[in-house]
Each structure stands twice: as C-alpha cells, then as structure tokens.
Design a protein around this motif. Sequence first.
Motif: not given
Length: 114
Positions: A53-71
Amino acid sequence: MDKAIVRIDNFWKVVKKSKVKKNNEKDARHGPFTRRDIVERALSKVGQVGYNAIWRNCEHFASWCRNGVEMSEQVEGAVAATAGIIGLGIGAAILIGIATSKSGWRNQTSDEDD
C-alpha cells in the motif's frame, strides 16, 4: 499484506457503479508515453505478483505505465501529514521542556522526606 497480481480486467466490471475520474495530473511534470507504449508497459507486468500500500500500489503502477515514474500522491500526502503530526509532537515536547525549566519547576525530593 495480501499479494496482488497484475492482470487484465474489463474496466467497467472492476469499477461497477462507482464514480471514476481520469487523473492525468502527473503529465505536466512527467510527460506521458504514447498510448501504445503505455499499454506495452502495462502488459509487460501481467502475471507479476507484489503489492504494498505504501511502496507498490495501483497508483504507483498506473503512473509508471503512463509517465515512467512510480509515485503515489495519496501516499506522499499521508507521509507528509504523518511527519507534520510527529513534528508537532516533538515541538510541543520541546516547548514544555523549555517552559518547565524556565519556571524553575523540578521534580525533586527534599531532604525532609528522608
């Protein structure tokens, strides 16, 4: 924490009747990949297991897919709020310590009690 797996699902079956909002706010700071690249990046993770929930959640995944940054702005906001609360607690403890030392208040036993 439960493990989650990256898989392909129908968007509308997942959200059902929930309200949804497209959030591309990270695009201004981190330009998005092309649609094709976003899909390829997402598909490259299908079958992978791992969720936090803190280091690898769905928002991290979506931002990595779209923008190349896990945040995750949700996580960053929660961390900032927690740090602020801790900071206030430390500040209050310091102020109490200063106030009690300046007032001469001490928790001492007198010779008469012996």
